[in-house]
Design a protein around this motif. Structure first.
Motif, mmCIF file in Angstrom:
data_model
loop_
_atom_site.group_PDB
_atom_site.id
_atom_site.type_symbol
_atom_site.label_atom_id
_atom_site.label_comp_id
_atom_site.label_asym_id
_atom_site.label_seq_id
_atom_site.Cartn_x
_atom_site.Cartn_y
_atom_site.Cartn_z
ATOM 1 N N MET A 1 -14.536 31.083 -32.325
ATOM 2 C CA MET A 1 -15.421 29.876 -32.741
ATOM 3 C C MET A 1 -16.635 30.102 -31.943
ATOM 4 O O MET A 1 -16.784 30.755 -30.710
ATOM 5 N N LEU A 2 -17.832 29.722 -32.094
ATOM 6 C CA LEU A 2 -19.105 29.283 -32.162
ATOM 7 C C LEU A 2 -19.519 29.354 -30.755
ATOM 8 O O LEU A 2 -18.987 28.380 -30.267
ATOM 9 N N GLY A 3 -20.103 30.616 -30.083
ATOM 10 C CA GLY A 3 -20.439 29.904 -28.645
ATOM 11 C C GLY A 3 -19.497 30.117 -27.531
ATOM 12 O O GLY A 3 -19.290 29.510 -26.402
ATOM 13 N N ARG A 4 -18.162 31.154 -28.026
ATOM 14 C CA ARG A 4 -16.763 31.316 -27.100
ATOM 15 C C ARG A 4 -16.247 32.524 -27.440
ATOM 16 O O ARG A 4 -16.950 32.925 -27.933
ATOM 17 N N ILE A 5 -16.095 32.229 -26.119
ATOM 18 C CA ILE A 5 -15.287 34.148 -25.499
ATOM 19 C C ILE A 5 -13.977 34.155 -25.504
ATOM 20 O O ILE A 5 -13.667 33.394 -25.021
ATOM 21 N N ILE B 1 -13.193 41.517 -22.272
ATOM 22 C CA ILE B 1 -13.535 40.779 -23.788
ATOM 23 C C ILE B 1 -13.039 40.771 -24.916
ATOM 24 O O ILE B 1 -12.854 42.278 -25.644
ATOM 25 N N LEU B 2 -12.124 40.667 -26.226
ATOM 26 C CA LEU B 2 -11.436 40.877 -27.406
ATOM 27 C C LEU B 2 -12.594 40.514 -27.984
ATOM 28 O O LEU B 2 -12.857 41.105 -28.859
ATOM 29 N N GLN B 3 -13.409 39.073 -28.077
ATOM 30 C CA GLN B 3 -13.897 38.594 -29.517
ATOM 31 C C GLN B 3 -15.252 37.912 -28.338
ATOM 32 O O GLN B 3 -15.044 37.423 -27.412
ATOM 33 N N LEU B 4 -16.377 37.940 -28.928
ATOM 34 C CA LEU B 4 -17.040 36.933 -28.874
ATOM 35 C C LEU B 4 -17.905 36.511 -29.635
ATOM 36 O O LEU B 4 -17.909 37.651 -30.356
ATOM 37 N N ASN B 5 -18.755 35.351 -29.837
ATOM 38 C CA ASN B 5 -19.044 34.650 -31.481
ATOM 39 C C ASN B 5 -20.241 33.717 -30.295
ATOM 40 O O ASN B 5 -19.881 32.890 -30.358
ATOM 41 N N LEU B 6 -21.160 35.050 -29.792
ATOM 42 C CA LEU B 6 -22.825 34.055 -29.338
ATOM 43 C C LEU B 6 -23.797 34.339 -30.552
ATOM 44 O O LEU B 6 -24.022 34.956 -30.957
ATOM 45 N N LEU B 7 -25.030 32.624 -30.430
ATOM 46 C CA LEU B 7 -25.305 33.484 -31.249
ATOM 47 C C LEU B 7 -26.638 33.774 -30.511
ATOM 48 O O LEU B 7 -27.570 35.183 -30.395
ATOM 49 N N ASP B 8 -27.362 33.166 -28.867
ATOM 50 C CA ASP B 8 -27.775 33.741 -28.356
ATOM 51 C C ASP B 8 -26.824 34.187 -26.635
ATOM 52 O O ASP B 8 -26.161 33.442 -25.959
ATOM 53 N N ASN B 9 -27.262 35.808 -26.798
ATOM 54 C CA ASN B 9 -26.048 36.579 -25.824
ATOM 55 C C ASN B 9 -27.395 36.935 -24.646
ATOM 56 O O ASN B 9 -27.786 38.730 -24.989
ATOM 57 N N PRO B 10 -27.661 36.523 -23.865
ATOM 58 C CA PRO B 10 -28.694 36.919 -23.368
ATOM 59 C C PRO B 10 -28.346 37.982 -21.738
ATOM 60 O O PRO B 10 -28.219 38.735 -21.379
ATOM 61 N N ASN B 11 -26.532 37.483 -21.681
ATOM 62 C CA ASN B 11 -25.933 38.781 -20.832
ATOM 63 C C ASN B 11 -25.579 40.024 -21.401
ATOM 64 O O ASN B 11 -24.785 40.852 -20.718
ATOM 65 N N LYS B 12 -25.908 39.897 -22.829
ATOM 66 C CA LYS B 12 -25.627 41.087 -23.593
ATOM 67 C C LYS B 12 -23.711 41.250 -23.288
ATOM 68 O O LYS B 12 -23.693 42.600 -22.601
ATOM 69 N N PHE B 13 -23.348 40.549 -23.254
ATOM 70 C CA PHE B 13 -21.577 41.405 -23.737
ATOM 71 C C PHE B 13 -21.659 41.973 -24.275
ATOM 72 O O PHE B 13 -21.850 41.821 -25.816
ATOM 73 N N GLU B 14 -20.596 42.684 -24.343
ATOM 74 C CA GLU B 14 -19.674 43.855 -25.410
ATOM 75 C C GLU B 14 -18.717 43.085 -25.393
ATOM 76 O O GLU B 14 -18.226 42.947 -24.433
ATOM 77 N N THR C 1 1.592 37.079 -25.366
ATOM 78 C CA THR C 1 -0.006 37.671 -25.833
ATOM 79 C C THR C 1 -0.662 36.443 -24.877
ATOM 80 O O THR C 1 -1.124 35.445 -25.708
ATOM 81 N N PRO C 2 -0.623 36.379 -23.389
ATOM 82 C CA PRO C 2 -1.834 35.275 -23.417
ATOM 83 C C PRO C 2 -3.240 35.907 -23.564
ATOM 84 O O PRO C 2 -4.003 36.794 -22.842
ATOM 85 N N LEU C 3 -3.550 34.987 -23.727
ATOM 86 C CA LEU C 3 -5.588 35.082 -24.279
ATOM 87 C C LEU C 3 -6.159 33.576 -23.284
ATOM 88 O O LEU C 3 -5.213 32.800 -22.991
#
Length: 111
Positions: free
Chosen positions: A15-19, A47-60, A84-86
């Motif tokens: 969801m929004l704002g989560r990794i 990281i499998l998924q990310l849903n960030l509006l602002d990503n200043p750390n540039k996670f991929e 599968t643990p997540l």
């Protein structure tokens, strides 16, 4: 047997704002058998998924990260009898991004 990345993504959406991360397997050295409840939780994951509006750390997707022992919300996803643990994290719970082929080992110092 691990679930293919695309199969996990078809069942779970961050969801929004989560990794969404898959924790690395934590391996104990030696021949001591440690009960599940006494084992340390893993603190490194991919990281499998990310849903960030602002990503200043540039996670991929695919980045390996270090997070706190009690950070995030653990999930256990079962697809086709494979567990599968997540873990769901916020960007603020990420402590370090690992670059290259870095291996972290138990220090024995309690941290």
């Amino acid at each position: 047997m691990a679930i293919a990345k695309d199969k996990t993504e078809s069942y779970v959406e961050a969801m929004l704002g989560r990794i969404l991360i898959k924790p690395d397997e934590f391996k104990y050295g030696g021949k001591i058998i440690v009960p599940d409840k006494a084992q340390r939780r893993p603190t490194v994951g991919t990281i499998l998924q990310l849903n960030l509006l602002d990503n200043p750390n540039k996670f991929e997707v695919g980045d390996r990260i270090v997070y706190g022992v009690y950070s995030g919300t653990p999930l256990l996803l079962t697809i086709d009898s494979v567990e599968t643990p997540l873990i769901v994290l916020t960007p603020e719970e990420v402590l370090v991004r690992l670059r290259g082929k870095v291996e972290l080992k138990e220090s024995g110092q309690g941290y």
